[in-house]
Design a protein around this motif. Sequence first.
Motif, short mmCIF file in Angstrom:
data_model
loop_
_atom_site.label_atom_id
_atom_site.label_comp_id
_atom_site.label_asym_id
_atom_site.label_seq_id
_atom_site.Cartn_x
_atom_site.Cartn_y
_atom_site.Cartn_z
N GLU A 12 0.83 -1.20 0.00
CA GLU A 12 0.00 0.00 0.00
C GLU A 12 0.87 1.26 0.00
O GLU A 12 0.60 2.21 -0.75
CB GLU A 12 -0.93 -0.03 1.22
CG GLU A 12 -1.91 1.09 1.29
CD GLU A 12 -2.89 0.95 2.44
OE1 GLU A 12 -3.82 1.79 2.53
OE2 GLU A 12 -2.76 0.02 3.27
N TYR A 159 -5.95 -3.51 -5.32
CA TYR A 159 -5.93 -2.10 -5.70
C TYR A 159 -6.69 -1.88 -7.01
O TYR A 159 -6.23 -1.24 -7.93
CB TYR A 159 -4.48 -1.60 -5.81
CG TYR A 159 -4.36 -0.09 -5.86
CD1 TYR A 159 -4.58 0.69 -4.73
CD2 TYR A 159 -4.02 0.55 -7.05
CE1 TYR A 159 -4.47 2.06 -4.79
CE2 TYR A 159 -3.91 1.93 -7.12
CZ TYR A 159 -4.13 2.69 -5.99
OH TYR A 159 -4.03 4.05 -6.05
N PRO A 171 -5.69 -3.50 -0.37
CA PRO A 171 -4.94 -2.25 -0.45
C PRO A 171 -3.57 -2.39 -1.12
O PRO A 171 -2.88 -1.41 -1.32
CB PRO A 171 -4.78 -1.84 1.02
CG PRO A 171 -4.80 -3.15 1.76
CD PRO A 171 -5.75 -4.04 0.98
N TYR A 172 -3.17 -3.59 -1.43
CA TYR A 172 -1.89 -3.89 -2.06
C TYR A 172 -2.15 -4.66 -3.35
O TYR A 172 -3.29 -5.01 -3.66
CB TYR A 172 -1.00 -4.72 -1.13
CG TYR A 172 -1.67 -5.99 -0.64
CD1 TYR A 172 -1.67 -7.14 -1.43
CD2 TYR A 172 -2.30 -6.04 0.59
CE1 TYR A 172 -2.30 -8.30 -1.00
CE2 TYR A 172 -2.93 -7.19 1.03
CZ TYR A 172 -2.93 -8.32 0.23
OH TYR A 172 -3.56 -9.47 0.65
#
Length: 181
Positions: A12, A159, A171-172
């Motif tokens: 992230e 993402y 988030p990654y």
Amino acid sequence: MHSDIAEVLFTEDEIAERVSEIGRAITRDYAHTADENGIVLISVLRGAAIFMADLARKIELPVEMDYMAISSYGNGAKSSGVVRILKDLTSEIEGRHVIVAEDILDSGLTLTYLLKNLASRHPASVEVATLLRKQTRAQAKIDCKYIGFECPDEFIVGYGLDFAERYRNLPYIGILKPEVY
């Protein structure tokens, strides 16, 4: 969902830093050419929407955001080879500077089609900002002015990137375990 990820490629924090760098580059590059109409950022839904939202907040110029939905995948892991426009722009782009915010440059089939389609609308310029460029041999030759990361030829998610509409909210960016797809 996290247990379906074989390896995290980009964290992230790494993504946030790279998006900030691209936003600064766009601000610098368009500072003297973006008139009162600003730049039109176009996101290819759905995957690139998260990238475009974060990128737009890092550009310090007037920005208009618009969306297109274009498909060449369906629910499969490989491109179907057929490109379809599912949702067109609502903005007029003639004479304006356009930046296509793309989540991933894979085969390049969809992006090649999109760039030809946008060029036919007579913008002042069209550039590509892709978060990811996959390292594949069979990729179409596309000039991307802004590239976030080079990534391996693996099935990746997170993402905004999905498999069958799942994993977009990670988030990654990570490699999906083969047994999942």
